[in-house]
Design an enzyme around this catalytic site. Sequence first.
Site, PDB file in Angstrom:
ATOM      1  N   ALA A  65       0.874  -1.174   0.000  1.00  0.00           N
ATOM      2  CA  ALA A  65       0.000   0.000   0.000  1.00  0.00           C
ATOM      3  C   ALA A  65       0.910   1.224   0.000  1.00  0.00           C
ATOM      4  O   ALA A  65       2.082   1.147   0.394  1.00  0.00           O
ATOM      5  CB  ALA A  65      -0.897  -0.019   1.228  1.00  0.00           C
ATOM      6  N   GLY A 110       0.730  -4.980   1.042  1.00  0.00           N
ATOM      7  CA  GLY A 110      -0.516  -5.092   0.283  1.00  0.00           C
ATOM      8  C   GLY A 110      -0.338  -5.832  -1.038  1.00  0.00           C
ATOM      9  O   GLY A 110      -1.296  -6.384  -1.572  1.00  0.00           O
ATOM     10  N   GLU A 113      -0.553  -9.382  -0.151  1.00  0.00           N
ATOM     11  CA  GLU A 113      -1.963  -9.640   0.191  1.00  0.00           C
ATOM     12  C   GLU A 113      -2.844  -9.703  -1.051  1.00  0.00           C
ATOM     13  O   GLU A 113      -3.798 -10.474  -1.108  1.00  0.00           O
ATOM     14  CB  GLU A 113      -2.456  -8.549   1.164  1.00  0.00           C
ATOM     15  CG  GLU A 113      -1.790  -8.677   2.520  1.00  0.00           C
ATOM     16  CD  GLU A 113      -2.006  -7.452   3.405  1.00  0.00           C
ATOM     17  OE1 GLU A 113      -1.570  -6.353   3.021  1.00  0.00           O
ATOM     18  OE2 GLU A 113      -2.635  -7.593   4.469  1.00  0.00           O
ATOM     19  N   GLU A 133       5.007  -5.016   7.286  1.00  0.00           N
ATOM     20  CA  GLU A 133       4.237  -3.964   7.967  1.00  0.00           C
ATOM     21  C   GLU A 133       4.717  -3.652   9.380  1.00  0.00           C
ATOM     22  O   GLU A 133       4.737  -2.488   9.786  1.00  0.00           O
ATOM     23  CB  GLU A 133       2.750  -4.334   8.022  1.00  0.00           C
ATOM     24  CG  GLU A 133       2.014  -4.168   6.702  1.00  0.00           C
ATOM     25  CD  GLU A 133       2.029  -5.424   5.850  1.00  0.00           C
ATOM     26  OE1 GLU A 133       2.863  -6.320   6.106  1.00  0.00           O
ATOM     27  OE2 GLU A 133       1.206  -5.509   4.923  1.00  0.00           O
TER      28      GLU A 133
HETATM   29  N1  CO8 Z   1       4.545   3.169  -0.894  1.00  0.00           N
HETATM   30  C1  CO8 Z   1       4.910   4.352  -1.448  1.00  0.00           C
HETATM   31  N2  CO8 Z   1       5.999   4.490  -2.251  1.00  0.00           N
HETATM   32  C2  CO8 Z   1       6.724   3.384  -2.502  1.00  0.00           C
HETATM   33  C3  CO8 Z   1       6.403   2.128  -1.947  1.00  0.00           C
HETATM   34  C4  CO8 Z   1       5.236   2.050  -1.121  1.00  0.00           C
HETATM   35  N3  CO8 Z   1       4.815   0.887  -0.597  1.00  0.00           N
HETATM   36  N4  CO8 Z   1       7.301   1.229  -2.349  1.00  0.00           N
HETATM   37  C5  CO8 Z   1       8.181   1.896  -3.136  1.00  0.00           C
HETATM   38  N5  CO8 Z   1       7.840   3.201  -3.217  1.00  0.00           N
HETATM   39  C6  CO8 Z   1       8.523   4.256  -3.974  1.00  0.00           C
HETATM   40  C7  CO8 Z   1       9.782   4.728  -3.260  1.00  0.00           C
HETATM   41  O1  CO8 Z   1       9.463   5.649  -2.254  1.00  0.00           O
HETATM   42  C8  CO8 Z   1      10.551   5.326  -4.405  1.00  0.00           C
HETATM   43  O2  CO8 Z   1      10.023   6.597  -4.681  1.00  0.00           O
HETATM   44  P1  CO8 Z   1      11.023   7.825  -5.024  1.00  0.00           P
HETATM   45  O3  CO8 Z   1      11.681   7.415  -6.310  1.00  0.00           O
HETATM   46  O4  CO8 Z   1      10.108   8.997  -5.180  1.00  0.00           O
HETATM   47  O5  CO8 Z   1      11.982   7.921  -3.901  1.00  0.00           O
HETATM   48  C9  CO8 Z   1      10.206   4.431  -5.589  1.00  0.00           C
HETATM   49  O6  CO8 Z   1       8.998   3.739  -5.215  1.00  0.00           O
HETATM   50  C10 CO8 Z   1      11.252   3.404  -5.900  1.00  0.00           C
HETATM   51  O7  CO8 Z   1      11.523   2.688  -4.695  1.00  0.00           O
HETATM   52  P2  CO8 Z   1      13.020   2.527  -4.098  1.00  0.00           P
HETATM   53  O8  CO8 Z   1      13.888   3.643  -4.538  1.00  0.00           O
HETATM   54  O9  CO8 Z   1      12.886   2.296  -2.637  1.00  0.00           O
HETATM   55  O10 CO8 Z   1      13.461   1.211  -4.863  1.00  0.00           O
HETATM   56  P3  CO8 Z   1      14.465   0.103  -4.327  1.00  0.00           P
HETATM   57  O11 CO8 Z   1      14.720  -0.804  -5.475  1.00  0.00           O
HETATM   58  O12 CO8 Z   1      15.632   0.717  -3.659  1.00  0.00           O
HETATM   59  O13 CO8 Z   1      13.642  -0.693  -3.202  1.00  0.00           O
HETATM   60  C11 CO8 Z   1      11.720  -1.793  -2.286  1.00  0.00           C
HETATM   61  C12 CO8 Z   1      12.494  -1.414  -3.571  1.00  0.00           C
HETATM   62  C13 CO8 Z   1      12.524  -2.807  -1.469  1.00  0.00           C
HETATM   63  C14 CO8 Z   1      10.401  -2.419  -2.743  1.00  0.00           C
HETATM   64  C15 CO8 Z   1      11.456  -0.534  -1.430  1.00  0.00           C
HETATM   65  O14 CO8 Z   1      10.882   0.458  -2.271  1.00  0.00           O
HETATM   66  C16 CO8 Z   1      10.532  -0.754  -0.290  1.00  0.00           C
HETATM   67  O15 CO8 Z   1      10.938  -1.286   0.724  1.00  0.00           O
HETATM   68  N6  CO8 Z   1       9.264  -0.336  -0.431  1.00  0.00           N
HETATM   69  C17 CO8 Z   1       8.288  -0.431   0.632  1.00  0.00           C
HETATM   70  C18 CO8 Z   1       7.807  -1.836   0.780  1.00  0.00           C
HETATM   71  C19 CO8 Z   1       6.820  -1.928   1.924  1.00  0.00           C
HETATM   72  O16 CO8 Z   1       7.141  -1.698   3.064  1.00  0.00           O
HETATM   73  N7  CO8 Z   1       5.581  -2.319   1.592  1.00  0.00           N
HETATM   74  C20 CO8 Z   1       4.538  -2.462   2.562  1.00  0.00           C
HETATM   75  C21 CO8 Z   1       3.792  -1.201   2.730  1.00  0.00           C
HETATM   76  S1  CO8 Z   1       2.630  -1.300   4.050  1.00  0.00           S
HETATM   77  C22 CO8 Z   1       1.336  -2.143   3.393  1.00  0.00           C
HETATM   78  O17 CO8 Z   1       1.347  -2.574   2.282  1.00  0.00           O
HETATM   79  C23 CO8 Z   1       0.176  -2.348   4.292  1.00  0.00           C
HETATM   80  C24 CO8 Z   1      -1.029  -2.985   3.606  1.00  0.00           C
HETATM   81  C25 CO8 Z   1      -2.230  -2.835   4.456  1.00  0.00           C
HETATM   82  C26 CO8 Z   1      -2.660  -1.395   4.550  1.00  0.00           C
HETATM   83  C27 CO8 Z   1      -3.668  -1.145   5.572  1.00  0.00           C
HETATM   84  C28 CO8 Z   1      -4.088   0.282   5.558  1.00  0.00           C
HETATM   85  C29 CO8 Z   1      -4.262   0.885   6.867  1.00  0.00           C
END
Ligand code: CO8
Length: 259
Positions: A65, A110, A113, A133
Amino acid sequence: MKGYNYLKINVCDSVCTLTISAPKSLNALNSNILKEMDDFLTNLDEGVRALIITGDGEKSFVAGADISEMQSLNAEEGERFGAFGARVFRKIEVLPIPVIAAVNGFALGGGCELALACDIRIASTNAKFGQPEVGLGIIPGFSGTYRLTKIVGMGYAKEMIYTGRAIKADEALRIGLVNAVYEPERLMDKAAELALRILRNAPIAVRYAKECINEEYDLPAEEAIAFESRMFGKCFDTKDQKAGMTAFLTKQEAHFTNE
Ligand code: CO8
């Protein structure tokens, strides 16, 4: 076909491929994307008999998400956002056609999921699954605590959710989170092949089988078995049951009409 900002839709041989496309954020799900998915699922053409869900680009299925959207939410807003995503994913789970997740990279939070809500998951060798998360101070909120446990069992589900550790495709295969792993360039062909293999069968029977498997999982044994008997009986009300059995007995190929 309706135009969407974040969804690419392609239909071929009654198989629809839904590609989630927000490349700048690795296809992270914000509420606009979830709304589009909701609309797409609600208005899915009746001619579509199988759905494949994947993510745009080679790097990511869905990276979770959208963290930037969630960062400032209060408890009430958080619950609402979680419940909305969960409702959209539930629509996928109960869609009356088979749904295949073709996981082509990160399937985190997400994203994992979303894959769990699909009937069958296949992955590319570069796929990574995880529920990170708790590292963000939240728990899986799109039904991950419910479905991951069902699919991989409580032990693996608790380890993945408590540690937030991402697992690679080979480990996902070993624990039953995915059914098969392919080289990235073969993933979509393999997903289509799987969908078309299912489509050779009687559509109503496949639909009833999905309904049985979904419904019976949470029922006590006696109720589950009775549910299956009722659905089994309903099959005999269909033309396709007659067509399938007649074809077998006359040593011909069955032609199903979805009636
Ligand atoms: N949300 C928002 N932006 C994201 C997300 C995300 N989940 N994942 C990646 N991005 C963005 C980064 O911020 C980045 O943006 P920018 O270029 O503007 O800085 C761009 O995508 C590229 O990402 P990275 O530079 O980080 O790329 P890497 O190759 O270095 O890393 C990863 C890739 C490992 C996937 C890394 O981006 C990461 O860890 N992302 C987050 C993953 C994460 O934690 N996902 C879980 C989110 S929580 C969730 O899903 C909860 C679901 C239930 C919700 C309930 C609601 C209340």
